[in-house]
Design an enzyme around this catalytic site. Sequence first.
Site, PDB file in Angstrom:
ATOM      1  N   GLY A 114       7.104  -1.734  -2.274  1.00  0.00           N
ATOM      2  CA  GLY A 114       6.471  -0.440  -2.447  1.00  0.00           C
ATOM      3  C   GLY A 114       7.089   0.331  -3.590  1.00  0.00           C
ATOM      4  CD  GLN A 130      -2.554   0.133   4.681  1.00  0.00           C
ATOM      5  OE1 GLN A 130      -2.283   1.256   4.249  1.00  0.00           O
ATOM      6  NE2 GLN A 130      -1.655  -0.641   5.262  1.00  0.00           N
ATOM      7  CB  THR A 158      -0.368   7.342   1.255  1.00  0.00           C
ATOM      8  OG1 THR A 158      -1.130   6.524   2.143  1.00  0.00           O
ATOM      9  CG2 THR A 158      -0.873   8.755   1.273  1.00  0.00           C
ATOM     10  NE  ARG A 186       2.233  -3.199   4.955  1.00  0.00           N
ATOM     11  CZ  ARG A 186       3.030  -2.309   4.347  1.00  0.00           C
ATOM     12  NH1 ARG A 186       2.797  -1.022   4.464  1.00  0.00           N
ATOM     13  NH2 ARG A 186       4.040  -2.710   3.600  1.00  0.00           N
ATOM     14  CE1 TYR A 229      -0.651   7.556   9.410  1.00  0.00           C
ATOM     15  CE2 TYR A 229       0.559   5.566   8.823  1.00  0.00           C
ATOM     16  CZ  TYR A 229       0.330   6.916   8.666  1.00  0.00           C
ATOM     17  OH  TYR A 229       1.084   7.651   7.788  1.00  0.00           O
ATOM     18  N   PRO A 256       0.843  -1.209   0.000  1.00  0.00           N
ATOM     19  CG  PRO A 256       0.027  -1.047   2.170  1.00  0.00           C
ATOM     20  CD  PRO A 256       0.729  -1.978   1.245  1.00  0.00           C
ATOM     21  CB  ALA A 275      -3.753   4.279   4.004  1.00  0.00           C
TER      22      ALA A 275
END
Length: 380
Positions: free
Chosen positions: A331, A116, A43, A242, A195, A41, A74
């Site tokens: 990524g 995600q 962003t 995750r 997070y 994932p 996300a």
Amino acid sequence: MTRYEGRKEDPMTTTTEPDDALLEPARLGGLVLPNRMVMAPMTRNRADADGVPGSLMATYYAQRAAAGLIVAEAATPNAVGLTYPNIPAIYGPAHVAGWRNVTGAVRAAGGRMFLQIQHGGRIGHPDNSGLHPLAPSPIPLPDPIYTPSGFRPAVTPREMTLDDVHRTVADFAAAARNAVDAGFEGVEVHSANGYLLHQYLSSATNRRTDAYGGPIENRIRFTVAVTRAVADAIGPDRVGVRIAPGVTANAMCEDDVDELYPALVRALAEISPAYLHVVYADPDQDVFRAIRRLWPGTLIANPKLPDVTTGHVLHESARLVAAGADLIALGRPFLANPDLIERLRVGAPLNPIRDRHLMYTGDATGYIDYPTLETAAQPA
Ligand SMILES: Cc1cc2nc3c(=O)[nH]c(=O)nc-3n(C[C@H](O)[C@H](O)[C@H](O)COP(=O)(O)O)c2cc1C
């Protein structure tokens, strides 16, 4: 096709061939993946101001449909969970409709996607969401937060009440139903990188004295509750989780990684999600080996790459497969190489990230204009 002729540009590729296992099909829950490479994932801040994904995002993901699995960036399950401007959401009908175009484009290109789901917790700002951030405890992020008017000091989040806890769990479940409705094969619960869920795991950010704070069995309760609710909503086969043991992103700090993560993994295993996804997995670390021993299902490992080259990608991926990883998540290699799978197959060099600033902002530039081997070969 033969091995790539231009390998001189990347000296590591002269010593590393792709591990056969990496590019062979694998099963994940009810899916058959054409290879073991997962797009991690990422962003990219390209949704509109209301969190609705548009056609640019559909093009970006469809370009990368050759990945064994794409885990889309996300997306927030509610308004207060928003981290930064232009982050996508998955709580309203417009979000579902926007994402449906993205999953449709990826499916048409032969791919499959999870989404995600991320609640920012203290990583958020009233200037971004219009709401005061919520977190396990009123402990602000020590770093400034990006807003439409530039970086602003983080605010002290409001401590979540038990009502907030239950509502947030329900929001994750509803977001997961929305994601399936939008055409995703499943969702990844984001309990990593500092997070909200990760904030519950660490005693540095969780000072609660109720059932969600204090001893390890309490600090893992929120991640387990969210995962269970999401699995109940859409079926455990459609759920991944995750985690990032010991990763210090977003000022995260953990002092009991070797005790907490085994407890968390045991509890999650009882829910039988489709996969567990470990950020910066390191086969030399005790915690990674413990997780592999305790996790009976599919384990996705995201290696810590010394550098984004074909050689390092193949080498680190092979080490993780040898240590028991089932799938490898990458990524930046996928970000800069829409045809990453083909490049790994033939040993071609990887495009570097062109402009780090454009990773998190901008439009088509630095997003859908990275060349493939084929387009790079075309005369200008
Ligand atoms: C531009 C960018 C955005 C990212 N966004 C997310 C995200 O939304 N969720 C997440 O769990 N990790 C995110 N990450 C972390 C990546 O998933 C991955 O763990 C990290 O980049 C290390 O893998 P790599 O070396 O293959 O890039 C992001 C990384 C980058 C570079």
